[in-house]
Design a protein around this motif. Structure first.
Motif, mmCIF file in Angstrom:
data_model
loop_
_atom_site.group_PDB
_atom_site.id
_atom_site.type_symbol
_atom_site.label_atom_id
_atom_site.label_comp_id
_atom_site.label_asym_id
_atom_site.label_seq_id
_atom_site.Cartn_x
_atom_site.Cartn_y
_atom_site.Cartn_z
ATOM 1 N N MET A 626 42.125 41.798 25.760
ATOM 2 C CA MET A 626 41.014 41.898 26.706
ATOM 3 C C MET A 626 41.459 41.199 27.984
ATOM 4 N N GLY A 627 41.553 41.946 29.067
ATOM 5 C CA GLY A 627 42.061 41.381 30.308
ATOM 6 C C GLY A 627 41.075 41.488 31.454
ATOM 7 N N THR A 628 41.418 40.836 32.548
ATOM 8 C CA THR A 628 40.592 40.839 33.761
ATOM 9 C C THR A 628 41.439 41.314 34.927
ATOM 10 N N VAL A 629 40.924 42.286 35.688
ATOM 11 C CA VAL A 629 41.661 42.806 36.845
ATOM 12 C C VAL A 629 41.735 41.713 37.908
ATOM 13 N N SER A 630 42.960 41.320 38.221
ATOM 14 C CA SER A 630 43.136 40.234 39.201
ATOM 15 C C SER A 630 43.452 40.754 40.604
ATOM 16 N N SER A 631 44.099 41.913 40.692
ATOM 17 C CA SER A 631 44.379 42.493 42.024
ATOM 18 C C SER A 631 44.660 43.992 41.871
ATOM 19 N N ILE A 632 44.468 44.724 42.967
ATOM 20 C CA ILE A 632 44.653 46.183 42.970
ATOM 21 C C ILE A 632 45.694 46.551 44.031
ATOM 22 N N LYS A 633 46.625 47.400 43.634
ATOM 23 C CA LYS A 633 47.649 47.917 44.541
ATOM 24 C C LYS A 633 47.572 49.448 44.534
ATOM 25 N N ASP A 634 48.301 50.075 45.451
ATOM 26 C CA ASP A 634 48.301 51.534 45.493
ATOM 27 C C ASP A 634 48.894 52.126 44.222
ATOM 28 N N PHE A 635 49.877 51.448 43.623
ATOM 29 C CA PHE A 635 50.591 51.985 42.468
ATOM 30 C C PHE A 635 49.987 51.563 41.122
ATOM 31 N N GLY A 636 48.949 50.704 41.147
ATOM 32 C CA GLY A 636 48.343 50.281 39.885
ATOM 33 C C GLY A 636 47.543 48.989 40.027
ATOM 34 N N ALA A 637 47.163 48.446 38.903
ATOM 35 C CA ALA A 637 46.355 47.213 38.906
ATOM 36 C C ALA A 637 47.058 46.126 38.099
ATOM 37 N N PHE A 638 47.004 44.899 38.623
ATOM 38 C CA PHE A 638 47.504 43.742 37.880
ATOM 39 C C PHE A 638 46.338 43.146 37.083
ATOM 40 N N ILE A 639 46.593 42.982 35.811
ATOM 41 C CA ILE A 639 45.531 42.542 34.893
ATOM 42 C C ILE A 639 45.977 41.262 34.183
ATOM 43 N N GLU A 640 45.124 40.249 34.255
ATOM 44 C CA GLU A 640 45.407 38.982 33.575
ATOM 45 C C GLU A 640 44.963 39.108 32.117
ATOM 46 N N ILE A 641 45.929 39.104 31.216
ATOM 47 C CA ILE A 641 45.613 39.250 29.792
ATOM 48 C C ILE A 641 45.555 37.901 29.074
ATOM 49 N N ALA A 642 45.971 36.844 29.763
ATOM 50 C CA ALA A 642 45.870 35.473 29.268
ATOM 51 C C ALA A 642 45.998 34.571 30.477
ATOM 52 N N PRO A 643 45.427 33.363 30.419
ATOM 53 C CA PRO A 643 45.528 32.469 31.575
ATOM 54 C C PRO A 643 46.978 32.311 32.034
#
Length: 705
Positions: A626-643
């Motif tokens: 279970m992750g949280t979207v931390s930032s969005i780019k044109d090529f995809g999304a960076f998701i924090e899956i653990a601290p």
């Protein structure tokens, strides 16, 4: 004049010194063993007017300074006695009390103070030796000396006076006290030790008791005390009269199945006798005979009658010497509590309740030895209504503390290890009715309530008390003694254990000791009774329940790399606090990397466990996070899956269909499940939301089919 005697006992020097300190006391001895030292003083005083009992008081105190420590808490001074101090005082009182003559009612006080503790040699057994030595050189009619030793059992060998380190490895912790000729007191706990091995341990300890008694005799000879001879009171003029007139009627009154019926019949006969000799409230006759003398004579005859009946094979309630009273066992009798049981044996009844808690609920114990925590506690309460009396409630007394400790240590041997069952467990035994051996009833009710609570104990434990009436060479052993048999008898021998062996043993005597033959017979009789009790108990619940109460906390444990403890805690505890706040779970972290997670709901516990594992475990390919979207780019999304751990979910992995823009599917802060599909050589994580959606569809199709 300073006098010291010494002897090597168990590889160390035991020394007894008198004449240097407390010269105004009747008797005072400094006891040293290894680098443990305690000072014991005995003092006597005149009896109080109207007093008709022996007022012996034993006190034991441990100063933190003896171990080079300060008392904990706000006040840096010792206060009321701790549980350990109370138990040690009782341990000392029990073997010395029977050694004063009957009818002796002068005040006697024994005070023991631990002056130094080497953290290896426990001063509790030496308190008994010091009490005996100080009383033996005091001008009181004490039939000593006696001594006590502790016996351990390590790797199949008995060890006398084991150190604290040896006790940690021992399957036996036994204290035995006695004279040169007999055993007077036993207090021991073992890991299901067979009866024959227990007797061998007692006899092993008694060899050293003889040596310590000889050392005390050497001290007594050098001191040469002037002992005060006790003059027995004159013969009671009512003794022969009552014996002739009411002995047979008293025997009839004493034989009834019910305690209250026996008491009522005896009281009615007593009132009749008083009215006959002292009508209209008189307290003294013209010839000088008094009402008090009549009452004393009646009590003495009552005791003689009960003993004669028992020796002749006639127990007061009609049972045979080896018969148990009727037993009834019930479990799960209370709502909401985590476990409950009601155990009834004759007219003795114990209601036990179990509370399960977390590691934070453990009892912290501090004293002259190293601080430790107790994950298992058993408290015993003895309200006045249990014996049909009225008295104010003042909190637990010495007897309640002693009985609770006996039951607790008897059951503790079968409790699961903390790593297998990470709960703190507290049992409360409320005695709702009492007529003998309520401490052993507490052992039985505690076992039943623990099984009802789902605590995976290794074996059920039952307890029984064996009594003794001895007249010269004739004696009778009584299984499951009642209150009257305890009062009029010579022995209360409590034995607790499983079907395999003994877990707890306690002996109290009113006579000057018993021999090996009686001990062996007693333990054999107790074993048979214990097995019968276990059959009755297991008929109500065969084994511990598989599921805990829904009202009990849900606790799980996981092990993490100790080097990642800092990562889990976070700067200033930020990370672990955040997990606790978001999951509503309690998290405790040990230095070895053990993480204990608890909450009142299983889902909260599972959520917190998932967070902890996600943070501390290496990222695993194929696992869903279970992750949280931390930032969005044109090529995809960076998701924090653990601290502190991000992964990239490429635009092509966000959804099963075509995705024109990342922001069409997710936004910063969104929470979503993603699957790890790859981790490259540089530890960069590739994630896929599309894989999670595909897995969900497959599961749905399989359920429909």
């Amino acid at each position: 004049m300073k006098i010291t005697v010494e002897r090597e006992i168990g590889g160390k020097t035991l020394s007894l010194t008198t004449g240097e300190m407390a010269k105004q006391a009747d008797g005072a001895v400094l006891v040293k063993y290894g680098e443990t030292a305690l000072f014991v003083a005995a003092q006597s005083g005149p009896s109080r007017p109207g007093q008709d009992f022996f007022p012996l008081t034993v006190d034991y105190r441990e100063r933190f300074a003896a171990a080079g420590k300060f008392p904990g808490g706000f006040l840096k001074r010792e206060g009321r006695p701790t549980m350990r101090e109370i138990l040690t005082a009782r341990l000392t009182d029990r073997p010395i009390r029977p050694l004063f003559p009957k009818g002796y009612i002068d005040e006697v006080q024994v005070m023991a103070n631990v002056l130094a503790c080497d953290q290896e040699n426990d001063p509790d057994t030496w308190t008994i030796v010091g009490a005996s030595a100080s009383l033996s050189i005091a001008p009181v009619p004490f039939s000593g000396p006696i001594a006590a030793v502790r016996v351990g059992y390590v790797d199949g060998e008995f060890v006398v006076l084991p150190t604290q380190e040896q006790l940690q490895q021992s399957t036996l912790d036994l204290i035995v006290a006695g004279s040169k000729d007999a055993i007077l007191m036993i207090e021991g706990f073992a890991d299901q030790l067979p009866e024959d091995t227990m007797v061998d341990a007692l006899m092993f300890g008694h060899k050293y008791i003889r040596e310590i008694c000889e050392l005390q005799e050497e001290l007594i000879e050098k001191v040469g005390p002037e002992k005060v001879e006790h003059t027995p009171p004159p013969a009671n003029p009512f003794d022969p009269i009552l014996r002739d007139e009411i002995a047979s009627r008293l025997k009839d009154a004493r034989q009834s199945n019910q305690k209250q019926e026996r008491s009522a019949a005896v009281s009615a006969l007593r009132d009749e006798v008083i009215e006959k000799f002292f009508p209209e409230g008189k307290e003294e006759l013209e010839d000088g005979r008094t009402l008090q003398q009549l009452k004393e004579s009646f009590s003495r005859l009552d005791k003689q009658v009960c003993r004669e009946l028992t020796i002749d094979g006639k127990r007061l309630d009609g049972r045979g010497p080896k018969d148990l009273r009727a037993v009834d066992c019930q479990v799960n009798i209370l709502p909401r509590v985590h476990g409950s049981a009601l155990f009834t044996r004759g007219e003795t009844q114990s209601l036990a309740t179990v509370t399960l808690g977390t590691v934070r609920d453990q009892q912290k114990v501090d004293g002259i030895f190293e601080e430790y925590f107790k994950p298992f506690m058993l408290d015993y309460n003895f309200p006045s209504y249990s014996v049909g009396e009225c008295r104010p409630i003042r909190g637990p007394g010495r007897r309640e503390i002693g009985h609770g400790a006996l039951a607790e240590r008897s059951v503790a041997w079968v409790m699961p290890k903390p790593d297998a069952f990470p709960y703190t467990v507290r049992v409360i035994s409320d005695i709702t009715e009492s007529n003998g051996s309520s401490s052993m009833a507490s052992v039985c009710s505690a076992t039943l309530s623990l099984m009802d609570a789902g605590v995976p104990i290794t074996q059920p434990v039952a307890g029984i008390s064996i009594g003794l009436v001895k007249d010269g060479d004739r004696y009778s052993l009584l299984t499951d003694i009642m209150g009257d048999e305890d009062h009029f008898g010579d022995m209360d021998f409590k034995v607790a254990g499983t079907g395999k062996g003994i877990t707890g043993i306690q002996l109290d005597l009113k006579i000057h000791g018993i021999d090996e033959k009686i001990i062996r017979e007693t333990l054999a009789q107790a074993r048979d009774a214990r097995r019968d009790l276990l059959k009755s108990m297991l008929s109500s619940i065969r084994r511990p329940r598989r599921e805990l109460s829904p009202y009990a906390p849900k606790i799980v444990q996981t092990k993490i790399d100790p080097e990642k403890i800092g990562l889990l805690i976070g700067p200033g505890g930020k990370t672990v606090r955040q997990i606790q706040e978001e999951t509503k779970a309690q998290i405790d972290i040990s230095d070895d990397g053990t993480v204990t997670i608890a909450s009142n709901r299983g889902q909260y516990t599972e959520d917190a466990l998932a967070r902890v594992e996600a943070l501390t475990e290496d990222i695993k390919v194929g696992r869903i996070y279970m992750g949280t979207v931390s930032s969005i780019k044109d090529f995809g999304a960076f998701i924090e899956i653990a601290p502190g751990k991000d992964g990239l979910c490429h635009i092509s992995e966000l959804s099963e269909g075509f995705v024109k823009s990342v922001s069409d599917v997710v936004s910063v802060g969104d929470k979503l499940e993603v699957k790890v599909i790859a981790v490259d050589d540089q530890n960069r994580v590739k994630l896929s939301r599309k894989a999670v959606l595909a897995d969900s569809e497959e599961e749905g199709e399989s359920e429909e089919s």
